[in-house]
Motif scaffolding. Sequence first.
Motif, PDB file in Angstrom:
ATOM      1  N   MET A  24       0.818 -19.477  -5.150  1.00  0.00           N
ATOM      2  CA  MET A  24       2.134 -19.921  -4.554  1.00  0.00           C
ATOM      3  C   MET A  24       2.388 -19.277  -3.356  1.00  0.00           C
ATOM      4  O   MET A  24       2.571 -20.166  -2.295  1.00  0.00           O
ATOM      5  N   SER A  26       0.000 -18.454  -1.017  1.00  0.00           N
ATOM      6  CA  SER A  26      -0.947 -19.202  -0.143  1.00  0.00           C
ATOM      7  C   SER A  26      -0.162 -20.560   0.341  1.00  0.00           C
ATOM      8  O   SER A  26      -0.131 -21.008   1.327  1.00  0.00           O
ATOM      9  N   THR A  27       0.477 -21.280  -0.681  1.00  0.00           N
ATOM     10  CA  THR A  27       1.079 -22.333  -0.474  1.00  0.00           C
ATOM     11  C   THR A  27       2.089 -22.283   0.539  1.00  0.00           C
ATOM     12  O   THR A  27       2.433 -23.079   1.456  1.00  0.00           O
ATOM     13  N   LEU A  28       3.210 -21.305   0.024  1.00  0.00           N
ATOM     14  CA  LEU A  28       4.172 -21.311   1.165  1.00  0.00           C
ATOM     15  C   LEU A  28       3.819 -20.813   2.361  1.00  0.00           C
ATOM     16  O   LEU A  28       4.742 -21.004   3.254  1.00  0.00           O
TER      17      LEU A  28
END
Lengths: 113, 183
Positions: A24, A26-28
Amino acid sequence: MDERRLDLSALDPARDAGRWRAVMDSTLARVDDVLLHRRQDPLALIAGWRRPLLAAAAAAVVVLVPVELLLERREARVETVRGLVAVSTAWAQEGRAPTGAELLRAMDTGSAP
Amino acid sequence: MTGETDAQLVARVRRGDRAAAGALAERYLRACRAVALAVTGDPSDADDVCQDAFVSAMERIDACRQPERFGAWLMQIARNHARDHLRASRPVLSIDRMEIASARASPAVEAERRDEQARLLEALKELPEQRREVLLLHDLEGWTHREIAERLGLPPGTVRSHLHHARRRVRDLLPELEEETDG
């Protein structure tokens, strides 16, 4: 119908909460880079406004076209009256009565015979 | 979780709003992973693919023609990314698995979990891709029949049928699998 839910918790990403939190985060973090670029990009800003602007333009056309047509029609009527006044004055000065054809032509064109 | 609609959040993302993107990630990243898992059959790959798919969606957010259907659009992007990933057979931008600190269970419990996961994944491989997707979204992610139908573009009857057949097949393959009463 089989209404009994299967227990798929072995596949639940939250089972390894730390790993899923990392996914999460890393995605953001990557999304952050994308959005930062977007906030600085004037073209993206314009693209964001494109749809509302097009909608507003379409609404303006829908309202203004009938108004314009009404105004044009009123203008045409004023022209006709002006024309009739002009030809009537001319006929009065000449001391004669107009023929039916002259009257119709004057009403039609709004100009002197 | 925010009460805003998908369309409202998408509009904010288009203005570069990070919090709105975060809300969409909270709402859809797990489902995105479920779709990726249905295609790749590998949880680690699914983690990477869902991440890439979500970032890609944010990059192309202006191309989302129906913001109120953002979920369906994102699922399609996830599906495409997962298929590309399978075709390429190479890791996408990977999370460094070694650096992730997480609360690990004891080795014995961990081994049991891995075994359980492996058996489940093997059973899921026996299902057609769309049935896997429906099963994971419903029984793992808790989406309703209606939500799945809307976001996968399927008739509700088809969703029910897929779910029924998928459950039956997995139970045939894994009779020991625990069951829960459908809520």
